[in-house]
Each structure stands twice: as C-alpha cells, then as structure tokens.
Scaffold this active site. Structure first.
Site, PDB file in Angstrom:
ATOM      1  N   HIS A  25     -47.217  -3.329 -21.019  1.00 13.21           N
ATOM      2  CA  HIS A  25     -48.367  -2.485 -20.702  1.00 13.21           C
ATOM      3  C   HIS A  25     -48.611  -1.404 -21.752  1.00 13.21           C
ATOM      4  CE1 HIS A  25     -51.585  -1.153 -18.285  1.00 13.21           C
ATOM      5  NE2 HIS A  25     -51.084  -1.404 -17.106  1.00 13.21           N
ATOM      6  N   ARG A  26     -47.657  -1.151 -22.619  1.00 13.88           N
ATOM      7  CA  ARG A  26     -47.845  -0.140 -23.659  1.00 13.88           C
ATOM      8  C   ARG A  26     -48.875  -0.599 -24.693  1.00 13.88           C
ATOM      9  NH1 ARG A  26     -41.775   0.350 -25.678  1.00 13.88           N
ATOM     10  NH2 ARG A  26     -42.195  -1.915 -25.747  1.00 13.88           N
TER      11      ARG A  26
END
Length: 411
Positions: A384-385
């Site tokens: 998700h980064r």
C-alpha cells in the site's frame, strides 16, 4: 607469494554460503579460471573459479561448512613456495592464517571501510551480535586482517555466562527454542541456505510491508478453448500452459498501467522502465522466482519457451544470479495443486504479486443466464505504500480482462 582466497559475494545481499564441495585438494596445481569449489548460495550451487594460477597450500574451510563473505577459504602458493608455519597464537584462533599483505586471487565483496572507532566485522556477524546483545568493542576477529566473522560471534556466545535475565534472541532457532510439550518423536534436519534466506525475507516482508488484498474471478471458457486450438499439433514441450496466459496477461496489464510497475524506496518511488515478471517455481530446496525480462514484448510462444527453460534450470540449481534477482511483479500459481484461492506475500522490493488458483466449474453469470463455467480465483497482494487501492483494482481488472479475452494477448 602466498595468496589468500576469500569467499566473494556471488549474489546481491549475500552474507555467507556453504562450501558444498572442493574440486581440488592440497598440493594440486591450479590454473586461472579453473573451478576450485562448488558453493551453495541462497538460490543455487555455483562454481568458484581461481583468478590466479598456483598450487593449493591449504583448504581453510571444510566441505559442507558455512563461510562468511570475505573469509579466507584457501591459500594458494607460488611455484616452489612452501606454506609458512602459523604463529602459536594465530593457530589457536584462526583456522587458516596466511600473510596479511597477500593479494586476493578472488575479489571479496567487502563492505565499506571500517570507521576508526568501529570494529571491522561482516554484516552477518554484526546482525548475530545485535540479536545476542553483544558488543564488538575489543573483540579480535579470525577473518582477514582481524575482521570479525560469524564463527567469532558464535564462540563468544558459547563462552558467555548463561544468565536467566538475558533477553532472548529475536529469531530463535530450533537449537535454542524450547521443545513444545507433548511433541512426539521427530528428526532434526539442517536448514539449507535457500530455506534460511526464504524464511528471513518472508518475515521481513510481512513485518515491513503494509499488505492489502484484492480478489476477482475470471471466466476461462474462451481461454481454454483458444489454448486447445493453439496447442493442436504441438509437441508436449512446446505446448502453451494456462500459466503462460496468466503471465502474459499480467505483463500486458502493467504495460497499460505503468504507474503500478514501481518499487518503494523510502524517500523515492522508482518507476521501472521495463516489465520484468518473476514467476514462482517450486524446487526441492524451496521456492525460486526466475525472471522473464521484457515479458510484455514477448510473443506467447516465446514467453512459454523461455519460462520452461528457466523453470528447468531453477530446479537443477543452475540459474545465474541475474536470472532470479530483480523483477517488478510476481506471479504465483498453485492451481495445479487443486488450490482454489490463496494470498501470496509480496516479494520485496516489488509492489505486487498475483496469486492464481485452480480453474473450477462454478456458476457464472453470462448476460441474463447462469451457466457452469471454468472460473479461476485471482488474488492480488499489494504494497500500500507504493500502489493505492484504486490503482491495484484497475491492475487486477486489466489482468482479468486479458484472461477473459485471450485473443488480445496474441496481438
């Protein structure tokens, strides 16, 4: 002049390896480029070659023993030269002393030069010392030029007084972990270099990468029909597999959504220029992920042939480091084992991995009708980064679209 042979870094991030077998013995004459030993790294067994001619004076590491990168593993002598007798103190601490000023016949992948007040030590030795809560100050190493290596830390741990208040190591091994109560008879098997690396990387991935998961189902009716037509008249080795279509669909999806072809680098987001797909292959030693370079530019037939060659050499342990290191996206398919669906762990520094299950006949909506169709479950694991939910959803939708419209993958 006697020449120290040190263990070089044969792959990125390599800290140690096992000297699986020596191909020469003391007294043997060797030429430049001659294989000296078989070295088992975390991914493959590779031959170590001599970078200078000479005669083997001593083998400092026994076959089957682990050695650190930069550690002296053998000594070569020039013509007519004899091996100098080790000093009494050095003989007690160093397994294979040799002149400190001798040039290296193999370039060791040493880290940066030690700082003035920082003891010289290998990365593995520092990590073991940190885990055991030990300081390296004042410790004399048995590696080249006094460098502290793994064996020095193990000796220090073994000689340290046992205290009940000591903090346990963060990653206890089977040798130190307590035996679970009620456990029946068992056989303790040594962990291979590959399995150790897999375990370390998986723990790192799950602890440091904020995973999220997206699921979809793909109707493979058209794909299986096309595959039958494409394979008509092809020999077994040349047949196109369902997995080939999956890899091709993933490559095409990344070509259409290049913003998903990225890796997270802390303060930077690296946009990859090529689409390189890592494909999971089960081997006797563990999971390997050979890389299909430029998969989006390959025809389906070329991709299939390249994948078969990489998989065969992965199982034989003969891949080169550049053939299994890197990649911007991974595909893992367990459908051949009857697995319906699963969630894979992202392979750092990549951002996504696609998990494909078995194609099963399930009720599927087609227009106003419900029909039985071969349906495959797809699960996209995402970092998700670097990739947001919407982008991940678009990527999975593109992969599904390619599988349900397989003719588009042939263009």
């Amino acid at each position: 002049m006697a020449t120290e042979l040190t263990l070089p870094a044969l792959s990125a991030g390599m800290e140690d390896a096992v000297i699986a077998a020596w191909l020469v013995g003391p007294g043997d004459r060797v030429e430049k480029g001659q294989p000296l030993a078989e070295v088992e790294t975390d991914k493959a067994t590779m031959e170590l070659e001599a970078e200078a001619p000479g005669r083997v004076g001593r083998l400092a590491v026994k076959a089957g023993t682990r050695a650190d990168v930069g550690q002296v593993i053998a000594v070569l002598l020039a013509e007519g030269e004899t091996l100098p007798a080790p000093a009494p103190e050095a003989a007690a601490s160093a397994p294979a002393p040799a002149p400190a000023s001798a040039p290296a016949a193999m370039a060791p992948a040493m880290g940066p030069a030690a700082e003035p007040d920082r003891p010289r030590a290998s990365p593995l030795a520092r990590r073991l010392a940190t885990q055991a809560g030990l300081t390296l100050d004042g410790l004399s190493g048995s590696g080249p030029k006094g460098r502290i290596v793994r064996v020095d830390i193990e000796r220090l741990i073994a000689s340290a007084p046992k205290e009940t208040t000591a903090e346990p190591a963060p990653e206890p091994t089977t040798a130190t972990a307590p035996i679970p109560p009620g456990l029946g008879p068992y056989e303790a098997r040594p962990v291979s270099q590959m399995r150790r690396t897999i375990a370390r990387r998986l723990v790192e991935a799950k602890q440091t990468i904020p995973h999220f998961y997206l699921e979809a189902e793909a109707d493979l009716e058209a794909l299986l029909t096309l595959r039958t037509q494409v394979n008509d008249g092809r020999e077994g080795a040349a047949r196109i597999s369902v997995n080939d279509f999956i890899v091709k669909a993933a490559a095409r999806a990344l070509a259409r959504l290049p913003e998903a072809n990225v890796i997270w680098r802390g303060d930077e987001l690296w946009q990859l220029s090529t689409i390189d797909i890592a494909v999971a292959v089960a081997t006797d030693g563990g999971l390997m992920t050979p890389i299909l370079r430029g998969a989006d530019r390959m025809s389906l037939g070329t991709l299939s042939a390249e994948m078969k060659d990489l998989a065969a050499r992965a199982r034989a342990g003969s891949l080169k480091p550049e053939e299994y290191q890197g990649g911007g996206f991974s595909v893992s398919n367990l459908g051949m084992y009857g697995v319906r669906s699963f969630s894979a762990i992202v392979n750092p520094p990549q951002s996504c991995i696609l998990a494909a299950g078995a194609a099963e006949r399930r009720p599927m909506g087609r227009g106003d009708q419900i029909v039985l169709a071969p349906v495959m479950s797809l699960t996209l694991s995402v970092d998700h980064r670097s990739v947001d939910g919407a982008l991940g959803a678009q990527l999975l939708a593109e992969i599904r679209k390619g599988l349900e419209d397989p003719m588009s993958l042939l263009l």
